[in-house]
Design a protein around this motif. Structure first.
Motif, mmCIF file in Angstrom:
data_model
loop_
_atom_site.group_PDB
_atom_site.id
_atom_site.type_symbol
_atom_site.label_atom_id
_atom_site.label_comp_id
_atom_site.label_asym_id
_atom_site.label_seq_id
_atom_site.Cartn_x
_atom_site.Cartn_y
_atom_site.Cartn_z
ATOM 1 N N ARG A 227 71.964 83.742 32.087
ATOM 2 C CA ARG A 227 70.581 83.722 31.617
ATOM 3 C C ARG A 227 69.648 84.358 32.648
ATOM 4 O O ARG A 227 68.757 85.153 32.309
ATOM 5 C CB ARG A 227 70.140 82.281 31.319
ATOM 6 C CG ARG A 227 68.810 82.203 30.551
ATOM 7 C CD ARG A 227 68.315 80.757 30.453
ATOM 8 N NE ARG A 227 69.333 79.860 29.968
ATOM 9 C CZ ARG A 227 69.604 79.659 28.678
ATOM 10 N NH1 ARG A 227 68.939 80.321 27.759
ATOM 11 N NH2 ARG A 227 70.552 78.811 28.317
ATOM 12 N N PHE A 230 69.938 88.140 32.610
ATOM 13 C CA PHE A 230 69.222 88.772 31.502
ATOM 14 C C PHE A 230 67.719 88.829 31.765
ATOM 15 O O PHE A 230 67.073 89.864 31.553
ATOM 16 C CB PHE A 230 69.480 88.016 30.196
ATOM 17 C CG PHE A 230 70.892 88.138 29.677
ATOM 18 C CD1 PHE A 230 71.700 89.189 30.050
ATOM 19 C CD2 PHE A 230 71.404 87.191 28.799
ATOM 20 C CE1 PHE A 230 72.995 89.302 29.567
ATOM 21 C CE2 PHE A 230 72.686 87.297 28.309
ATOM 22 C CZ PHE A 230 73.494 88.354 28.698
ATOM 23 N N ARG A 231 67.152 87.695 32.213
ATOM 24 C CA ARG A 231 65.699 87.609 32.364
ATOM 25 C C ARG A 231 65.196 88.211 33.673
ATOM 26 O O ARG A 231 64.198 88.944 33.681
ATOM 27 C CB ARG A 231 65.251 86.152 32.271
ATOM 28 C CG ARG A 231 65.201 85.598 30.875
ATOM 29 C CD ARG A 231 64.173 86.279 30.001
ATOM 30 N NE ARG A 231 62.811 85.876 30.312
ATOM 31 C CZ ARG A 231 61.735 86.493 29.879
ATOM 32 N NH1 ARG A 231 61.848 87.580 29.135
ATOM 33 N NH2 ARG A 231 60.533 86.065 30.184
ATOM 34 N N LEU A 236 65.083 91.429 30.321
ATOM 35 C CA LEU A 236 65.182 91.443 28.867
ATOM 36 C C LEU A 236 64.187 90.456 28.258
ATOM 37 O O LEU A 236 64.079 89.307 28.710
ATOM 38 C CB LEU A 236 66.582 91.055 28.418
ATOM 39 C CG LEU A 236 67.666 92.138 28.399
ATOM 40 C CD1 LEU A 236 69.008 91.518 28.029
ATOM 41 C CD2 LEU A 236 67.303 93.238 27.407
ATOM 42 N N PHE A 241 68.188 88.659 23.523
ATOM 43 C CA PHE A 241 69.439 87.998 23.925
ATOM 44 C C PHE A 241 69.442 86.549 23.476
ATOM 45 O O PHE A 241 68.403 85.951 23.198
ATOM 46 C CB PHE A 241 69.657 88.089 25.435
ATOM 47 C CG PHE A 241 68.720 87.243 26.259
ATOM 48 C CD1 PHE A 241 69.045 85.945 26.611
ATOM 49 C CD2 PHE A 241 67.507 87.758 26.709
ATOM 50 C CE1 PHE A 241 68.196 85.169 27.384
ATOM 51 C CE2 PHE A 241 66.645 87.002 27.478
ATOM 52 C CZ PHE A 241 66.988 85.699 27.820
#
Length: 296
Positions: A227, A230-231, A236, A241
């Motif tokens: 996580r 992704f962030r 993102l 996602f």
């Protein structure tokens, strides 16, 4: 919310480590699938040694409750592999291991055994402009990965990476004209999860993610790193996602350690979710970082 009752129609071995339980009858004719490939339900199991002694909860508007004086049915969350309304059947795939309510039930279940479950919820939600998706999961995510592939339009390029314990746990996935599937070995309670490494290898920092949607599922603790990647690393937006924790190592001891936390620490953690001003994924990262700091 609805609570349904069904019975086992048959049991189909899939691999050395997974089995499919086909449910039928009961309330299945009223079951309303979301149609989303990773839809999941709460399964309610028999509460004692008699496999036919199933005490189902009563549905409320948004949840369920056990009637006063009735035993509480053990509950676990599982993904639906397939729904066939034309023959009144639902498939649910179970990972087999030597402990746990669900795995023990699945290993010994026979046709005619009852099982309860609630209304389904789906999480997979790609933007309309998606042209590529990346699906990464451990063995617990295999049923959802397979169904997502079945539902994916032919024009969408799909990268699938699945971590299973060993080669004996590999199973055929639905064919797709623009899909590439990679199997990795390890994790799944047999060793450290490789999910974070698999994700970062597939999506390095300089990745062009235009038109991409990423769906990841598996061991909850390992997905904390995913996580954040992704962030924080890839920046993102949350619409691009989905990270889904399916299981936790030593879940019973985790619950005991959570219950042992001081009341003020629990209140601090719970306050993070009250009227959050940040993106929910960022709140989740803050929450998970605090859990990690507490050894949870």
């Amino acid at each position: 919310m609805e609570i349904y009752r069904a019975v086992v129609a048959r049991v189909e071995p899939l691999t050395a480590t997974m089995v499919r339980v086909v449910l039928t009858g009961g309330d299945l004719s009223k079951f309303a699938s979301t149609g989303v490939g990773d839809e999941y339900v709460r399964l309610f199991f028999p509460h004692g040694p008699d496999r036919h002694d199933l005490s189902l909860p009563v549905a409320t508007e948004t949840s369920w409750e056990t009637p006063e004086g009735s035993p509480t049915a053990p509950m676990r969350t599982y993904t639906i592999r397939a729904v066939r309304p034309e023959v009144n059947e639902i498939d649910i795939d179970f990972v087999l291991h030597d402990h746990g309510v669900a795995a023990t039930w699945a290993a010994g279940t026979r046709p005619g055994d009852p099982l309860g479950f609630n209304s389904p919820t789906g999480l997979y939600d790609p933007p309309e402009d998606v042209t590529r998706q990346i699906l990464v999961a451990d063995q617990t995510g295999l049923p959802a990965v397979a169904r997502l592939l079945e539902n994916t339009p032919d024009h969408i390029t799909t990268r699938v990476i699945v971590e299973v314990p060993d080669q004996a746990s590999v199973q055929p996935l639905p064919a797709h004209p623009r899909a590439k599937v990679t199997w990795a070995y390890g994790g799944n309670g047999h060793g450290p999860s490789r999910l974070a490494d698999l994700v970062t290898a597939a999506l390095p920092e300089d990745s062009d993610l235009t038109g991409t949607y990423v769906w990841t599922a598996g061991e909850t603790t390992a997905l904390r790193t995913v996580r954040k990647h992704f962030r924080k690393t890839l920046s993102l937006p949350s619409s691009r996602f989905k990270v889904v924790g399916y299981w936790s190592p030593n879940a019973d001891s985790w619950t005991e350690r959570w219950e042992a936390l001081p009341a003020d620490v629990k209140a601090e953690l719970e306050a993070l979710w009250e009227d959050p001003k940040d993106d929910l994924e960022d709140v989740t990262i803050a929450y998970e970082d605090r859990l990690s700091g507490l050894g949870l």
